[in-house]
Design an enzyme around this catalytic site. Structure first.
Site, PDB file in Angstrom:
ATOM      1  N   ARG A  42       2.567  15.128   7.307  1.00 25.83           N
ATOM      2  CA  ARG A  42       1.353  14.658   6.607  1.00 25.83           C
ATOM      3  C   ARG A  42       1.416  15.080   5.139  1.00 25.83           C
ATOM      4  O   ARG A  42       1.032  14.351   4.252  1.00 25.83           O
ATOM      5  CB  ARG A  42       0.080  15.222   7.278  1.00 25.83           C
TER       6      ARG A  42
ATOM      7  N   TYR B 208     -12.276  -7.137  -3.683  1.00 25.17           N
ATOM      8  CA  TYR B 208     -12.049  -7.358  -2.251  1.00 25.17           C
ATOM      9  C   TYR B 208     -13.289  -6.901  -1.464  1.00 25.17           C
ATOM     10  O   TYR B 208     -13.850  -5.837  -1.755  1.00 25.17           O
ATOM     11  CB  TYR B 208     -10.788  -6.600  -1.812  1.00 25.17           C
TER      12      TYR B 208
ATOM     13  N   ASP C 275      -6.997  -1.719  -9.692  1.00 27.82           N
ATOM     14  CA  ASP C 275      -6.338  -2.198  -8.473  1.00 27.82           C
ATOM     15  C   ASP C 275      -5.408  -3.331  -8.892  1.00 27.82           C
ATOM     16  O   ASP C 275      -5.859  -4.419  -9.267  1.00 27.82           O
ATOM     17  CB  ASP C 275      -7.416  -2.674  -7.484  1.00 27.82           C
TER      18      ASP C 275
ATOM     19  N   LYS D 161       0.304  -6.141   0.632  1.00 29.47           N
ATOM     20  CA  LYS D 161       0.377  -7.467   0.030  1.00 29.47           C
ATOM     21  C   LYS D 161       1.759  -7.697  -0.596  1.00 29.47           C
ATOM     22  O   LYS D 161       2.757  -7.611   0.096  1.00 29.47           O
ATOM     23  CB  LYS D 161      -0.775  -7.617  -0.957  1.00 29.47           C
TER      24      LYS D 161
HETATM   25  O1  P1T Z   1      -6.168  -4.063   3.577  1.00 30.06           O
HETATM   26  P1  P1T Z   1      -5.814  -2.799   2.817  1.00 30.06           P
HETATM   27  O2  P1T Z   1      -4.350  -2.503   2.769  1.00 30.06           O
HETATM   28  O3  P1T Z   1      -6.649  -1.633   3.218  1.00 30.06           O
HETATM   29  O4  P1T Z   1      -6.158  -3.112   1.271  1.00 30.06           O
HETATM   30  C1  P1T Z   1      -7.452  -3.384   0.826  1.00 30.06           C
HETATM   31  C2  P1T Z   1      -7.378  -4.211  -0.424  1.00 30.06           C
HETATM   32  C3  P1T Z   1      -7.460  -3.560  -1.647  1.00 30.06           C
HETATM   33  N1  P1T Z   1      -7.398  -4.243  -2.815  1.00 30.06           N
HETATM   34  C4  P1T Z   1      -7.249  -5.584  -2.830  1.00 30.06           C
HETATM   35  C5  P1T Z   1      -7.195  -6.297  -4.139  1.00 30.06           C
HETATM   36  C6  P1T Z   1      -7.138  -6.290  -1.622  1.00 30.06           C
HETATM   37  O5  P1T Z   1      -6.983  -7.618  -1.688  1.00 30.06           O
HETATM   38  C7  P1T Z   1      -7.207  -5.592  -0.388  1.00 30.06           C
HETATM   39  C8  P1T Z   1      -7.120  -6.283   0.916  1.00 30.06           C
HETATM   40  N2  P1T Z   1      -7.360  -7.655   0.820  1.00 30.06           N
HETATM   41  C9  P1T Z   1      -7.319  -8.551   1.863  1.00 30.06           C
HETATM   42  C10 P1T Z   1      -7.038  -8.200   3.133  1.00 30.06           C
HETATM   43  C11 P1T Z   1      -7.578  -9.946   1.504  1.00 30.06           C
HETATM   44  O6  P1T Z   1      -7.285 -10.869   2.293  1.00 30.06           O
HETATM   45  O7  P1T Z   1      -8.074 -10.178   0.385  1.00 30.06           O
END
Ligand code: P1T
Length: 381
Positions: A46, A98, A170, A195
């Site tokens: 961790r 998001y 972000d 992503k």
């Molecule tokens: O899903 P996660 O890995 O926890 O990430 C969240 C997140 C954070 N920032 C942005 C710009 C994002 O697009 C996302 C997650 N977004 C999607 C799942 C979506 O379909 O837009």
């Protein structure tokens, strides 16, 4: 070294004991110590794991920071970053983020005492007007999700620097291939590595990169203390995905530009939102701030929900799914899917209407993608 070379190599050396080119997946949860405290830099996975270390170094190099930290998801990264703040601290957040980020701030951290103002930071002076004496942070996405508004990072950084406010960007939609917020003055960069960075829709992960030692020391402490860390296999997969990030981004952008232009000329399409189109209100900023406009397109289909639904149910190359940034094309309906946790009145104000469709344009053949969309439009009538 240039970013394309860093994507392939940064943080990775052939394994000293075997010469293995690929970083091993260190599945061990713990590490033998010669005696109490006598370890080789790794005690417990961790806290630190060698596969994660390689990924963190790679991410830091790509974003032009000095330190990277990997997390179990983008939301885990955001959660850990929010622990930098204290109750009564005020954070200005871009209004179009998001849906899960909005939910995290509004429904998890607001009840714990953090204060948030959501503002359209794409408008000049909106940031300055949102500041309060207690403002300690600014959080933004650019391009925003899902309305693809752009925010001038350099201008925001200037405002933040003058008041010692942390600017958190972000960078999930753009990736460091298209835009490097730290170079433009941001304090830290956040990613959903789920992503584009991983790029193959087989990992959920997150990351933070900073060039500030003090911020890193605190975040490193929080990463271990909170424990929202990724497993070594996921770290390996993201590390492998990043090796082709520059190649994939080039093709995502090329395909997206072609599709956005065709959508703009389509009679069933009311409006196309894509930073690479001259019709985008911040096209000039896109050209200045981004190397290319990215692979995300939002558009409004004439006729509202029933027609949007028919289109999404008909396409076959585009999968109807949440998420983005993988090699395969995805199509989704933000109001029902990714942004359902945003209150309806806020969605209406932002333009997240029943006819709004978001595309994550993949790396497939452009004609196959276009024929698929035309099939969807034909079904929508
Ligand atoms: O899903 P996660 O890995 O926890 O990430 C969240 C997140 C954070 N920032 C942005 C710009 C994002 O697009 C996302 C997650 N977004 C999607 C799942 C979506 O379909 O837009």
């Amino acid at each position: 070294m240039r970013i394309e070379t860093l994507a392939v190599h940064a943080g990775q050396e052939p394994d000293p004991s075997t010469g293995a080119i690929m970083t091993p997946v260190y599945l061990s949860s713990t590490y033998a110590q010669q005696g109490p405290g006598g370890h080789k830099g790794y005690e417990y996975s961790r806290t630190d794991n060698p596969t994660r270390t390689a990924l963190q170094k790679n991410l830091a190099a790509l974003e032009g920071g000095t330190h990277g930290l990997a997390f179990a998801s983008g939301c885990a990264a955001a959660t850990t970053v929010m622990h930098l703040f204290r109750p009564a601290d005020h954070i200005v957040v871009a209004d179009d983020v998001y849906g899960g980020t909005f939910r995290l701030f509004d429904a998890v951290f607001r009840p714990m005492g953090l204060e948030f103002t959501f503002a359209d930071l794409s408008a000049p002076d909106a940031l300055e007007r949102s500041l309060r004496p207690a403002t300690r942070g600014v959080w933004l996405e650019t391009p925003t999700n899902p309305m693809l508004k752009l925010i001038d990072i350099e201008a925001a950084a200037k405002v933040c620097r003058a008041r010692s406010i942390a600017l958190m960007v972000d960078n999930t939609f753009a990736t460091p291939i298209l835009q490097r917020p730290l170079d433009l003055g941001a304090s830290l960069v956040v990613h959903s590595t789920t992503k584009y960075l991983n790029g193959h829709s087989d990992v959920v992960g997150g990351a933070v990169v900073t060039g500030d030692d003090e911020t890193w020391t605190r975040l490193k402490y929080l990463q271990n203390a909170i424990g929202a860390t990724p497993g070594p296999m996921d770290c390996f997969l993201v590390l492998r995905g990043i090796k082709t990030l520059h190649l994939r981004m080039a093709r995502h952008c090329e395909n997206a530009i072609a599709i956005a232009r065709r959508l703009e000329g389509h009679r069933q399409v009311e409006r196309v939102i894509f930073p690479g189109l001259e019709s985008h209100p911040q096209h000039a900023l896109a050209r200045r701030q981004m190397r290319a406009p990215g692979g995300m397109i939002s558009f409004v289909l004439r006729g509202g929900l029933a027609r949007a639904r028919a289109c999404l149910e008909t396409v076959r190359v585009f999968a109807c799914a949440e998420s983005l940034g993988g090699v395969e094309s995805l199509i989704e309906h933000p109001a029902i899917m990714t942004h359902a946790s945003v209150p309806p009145e806020t969605r209406a104000r932002l333009g997240i209407s029943d006819g709004l469709i978001r595309l994550s344009v993949g790396v497939e053949d452009i004609e196959d993608l276009w024929e698929d969309l035309e099939r969807g439009f034909a079904a929508a009538g």
